[in-house]
Structure formats: structure tokens, C-alpha cells
Design an enzyme around this catalytic site. Structure first.
Site: not given
Ligand code: NAD
Ligand code: UDP
Length: 314
Positions: A145, A147, A188, A207, A210, A274
């Protein structure tokens, strides 16, 4: 204005189609439904200025008549998709974008590229201004995604330089709202689905990572401001209010009044890389086009929760 929107049956593309129709434009939406849904545009089917073409944009496009803008929003965008359909993502970001640029050349239309904050990777500069070149793995699970979008930006600028196409590039930051798919894996939607079902809310890692969430109506207003405005870009479009994923989970549990427990689970393997933090520097769009987001996270979550409650019959 006569606009072609590739990815018009997707989450953002369908809201954009609506907004352009509302101001009097004609919209041709093109989509192959790989990550979008017919129901996102079902209510537009009878609109006299709306036309839908089911087509894969990696195949050559033949469109009758003049076009004023070709808008490229076609790409799956959920990290779940990066694991399951990486080749399709690379194809749409390369061949797909090129086909749409060729169409813009033929039609002498303005070309608009929906790029992403993912071009900044796991950023070492925070918040991220457009001038930051990013910290991106070219081989990790997100690379298909990241690149592909970096290539889309590069070929867009090459067409601008070689063919003199007028172009606009936006870098969209995490956007949320009704018409996201409850099962697409983005945070979400995951948290709302889990909270409505009373299931544990899954924080990946601790968690503390951000994100900065922009409500879709604000986002679409920003995209249109860039489309209409004089800046080639890239231009960041997002909401700079930053939340940890734990704060997001707590807000959703509170708004729903859910009994769900918030738990931590190991980061799934396909989420390697991530980004730990993400927040747009929006001074460019604010100072030049006067755009800024207006919808606070808790206000924007309400219509999304209602849409999910309805869709999941909960
Ligand atoms: P989405 O998956 O809902 O929409 C993308 C649409 O493109 C889908 O309807 C899909 O079927 C279509 N599509 C994909 N490949 C295609 C192809 N080969 N031919 C024709 N249609 C194709 O995702 P979204 O969240 O609405 O994202 C829209 C655009 O915005 C994408 O380009 C995405 O990369 C970008 N973006 C979104 C976000 C976000 O937070 N939602 C963030 C950054 C960038
Ligand atoms: N995330 C999470 N639990 C989930 C889904 C996602 O903690 O059930 C985290 C994920 O690890 C990432 C953030 O939420 O740090 C945003 O993920 P999303 O898939 O929405 O998009 P990204 O911004 O990573 O592209």
C-alpha cells in the site's frame, strides 16, 4: 462540472459523489467493488446527474464526452487488505493510476490523487508536514500500500511534468464515518462493532499508539477545497487532534454504554510496522485554502455508531 470518481462506491468516494452532486456537478462513479459496496451508492442510482460504471480501473477506460476532473480514490485501504490482496493494491496504485492519468490527458481534465498519510510510514517527525519524506519499509506487509501510493504520487508528478496535466495530490489521514464496512478491520469500525456486540475491545499492543481521526464530512470538504484550489500539493487533509487507541476505545465504550472489556492482544503478524504515532500538520491547507475540520471525535462517532447499529441489527 463533469467528474469521474474512481472508487466512487467506496466509503469516501460515495460521500464525495454525494457532495459533488449536491453542488450541481455531474458524477460518473467507477468501481469494481473489491472493497466498496453497491449499497453505498444505491440511493444515487436514480439521480439524473449520476452514472455508475462497474469496471476495474487497471483495465483501459473508455468514457464518452468531456470530463473536467478525474479523481483517483480507487484503492483498498484497510491493513487487513494488505495481507489478503496485496497484488490488487499494487496493481490499482500503479496501472490503475496510470490509466486514470491517461484518461485525464485525453480529456484535458484536472487529475486528483487520493494519496495517504501512509507515505510517511512510521514517522520520525511529528506531526507530519508535507515536506517530510517518510520512514517507510519497502518490503514489509504494509509496503504494498505505502509503496503503491508513493508510486502513484511519483507518476502523477511525472505526468504533470511530461504531459502538462493539471494535478492535485491530497494525503488523507485516518477518516471515519457511516459506510465504513464493519468487517474491514480498521480500528474505529472494529471497536464500534465489538462494543455494540458486548465483545472485548482488542487493543493491539499496549494501545499507546496514536492516530488522528477526521470525520468523513470534514474530509470530503477538504478534498473538494484542494480539487477547486490552486495548489498542486501534496496537501495533508486530516484532523490534527490526536488520540491513543486506548482513548479511542474508552470513548466508544462510553458513548455506547457498552459492557465490553478493553483488553490488550499481541499485534497481529500482518500489522508488522504498525506506525506508533500519526498526526497531520495541516498548516498548508489551513493557511492557503482556509480549511479546517469542525467535527469533534465524539460528535462524529454518534452517526457512525447509529449506522453500525442499524447494519448489524444491534
Ligand atoms: P474503500 O475501500 O471504501 O474505497 C476504495 C474504493 O476503490 C472501493 O469502492 C473499491 O472497490 C474501489 N477499487 C479498488 N480497486 C479498484 C479497481 N482496481 N478498480 C475500480 N475500483 C477499485 O476505502 P476508502 O477508505 O474510501 O479510501 C478511498 C481512498 O482514500 C483510497 O485511495 C485510500 O487509499 C485513500 N485513503 C483513505 C483513508 C481512510 O482513512 N479512509 C486514509 C488514507 C487514504
Ligand atoms: N488497532 C487496534 N485494534 C484493532 C484494530 C486496529 O488496536 O482492532 C490499531 C492498529 O494497530 C493501529 C490503529 O489501531 O495502530 C489504527 O489502525 P487502522 O487499521 O484503523 O489503520 P492504520 O492507521 O493502521 O492504517
Amino acid at each position: 462540472m463533469r467528474m469521474l470518481i474512481a472508487g466512487g462506491a467506496g466509503f469516501i468516494g460515495s460521500h464525495l459523489s454525494e457532495a459533488l452532486l449536491a453542488r450541481g456537478d455531474e458524477v460518473i462513479a467507477v468501481d469494481n467493488f473489491i472493497s466498496g459496496r453497491p449499497e453505498n451508492i444505491a440511493h444515487l442510482a436514480e439521480h439524473p446527474r449520476f452514472l455508475f460504471l462497474e469496471q476495474d480501473v487497471t483495465d483501459t477506460l473508455f468514457i464518452d464526452g468531456q470530463l473536467d476532473a478525474v479523481m483517483d480514490l480507487a484503492s483498498p485501504a484497510s491493513p487487513n487488505d494488505f495481507a489478503t490482496i496485496p497484488l490488487e493494491i499494487l496493481a490499482v496504485g500503479s496501472t490503475g493510476t496510470r490509466n486514470l492519468l491517461d484518461l485525464a490527458v485525453i480529456k484535458q481534465a484536472r487529475f486528483f490523487l487520493a494519496s495517504t498519510s501512509e507515505v510517511y510510514g512510521d514517522p520520525l517527525v511529528h506531526p507530519q508536514p508535507e515536506s517530510y519524506w517518510g520512514n517507510v519499509s519497502s518490503i514489509g506487509p504494509r509496503s504494498c500500500y505505502d509503496e503503491a501510493k508513493r508510486f502513484s504520487e511519483a507518476i502523477t508528478m511525472a505526468y504533470h511534468r511530461v504531459h502538462d496535466v493539471e494535478v492535485r495530490i491530497v494525503r488523507i489521514f485516518n477518516t471515519y464515518g457511516p459506510r465504513m464496512r464493519p468487517d474491514d478491520g480498521r480500528v474505529v469500525g472494529n471497536f464500534i462493532s465489538q462494543a455494540l456486540r458486548g465483545e472485548p475491545i482488542t487493543l493491539y499492543g499496549d494501545g499507546s499508539q496514536t492516530r488522528s481521526f477526521c470525520y468523513v464530512a470534514d474530509e470530503v470538504r477538504g478534498l473538494i477545497a484542494v480539487l477547486d484550489g490552486p495548489i498542486t500539493g501534496p496537501v495533508n487533509v486530516g484532523n490534527p487532534v490526536e488520540f491513543t487507541m486506548r482513548q479511542l476505545a474508552e470513548n466508544i465504550v462510553d458513548l455506547i454504554g457498552s459492557t465490553s472489556e478493553i483488553i490488550t492482544v499481541e499485534l497481529p503478524a500482518e500489522r508488522e510496522g504498525d506506525p506508533m504515532q500519526r498526526c497531520p500538520d495541516i498548516s498548508l491547507i489551513t493557511s492557503t485554502l482556509g480549511w479546517s475540520p469542525t467535527v469533534a471525535l465524539r460528535d462524529g462517532l454518534v452517526p457512525m455508531i447509529e449506522a453500525f447499529r442499524h447494519e448489524l441489527s444491534l
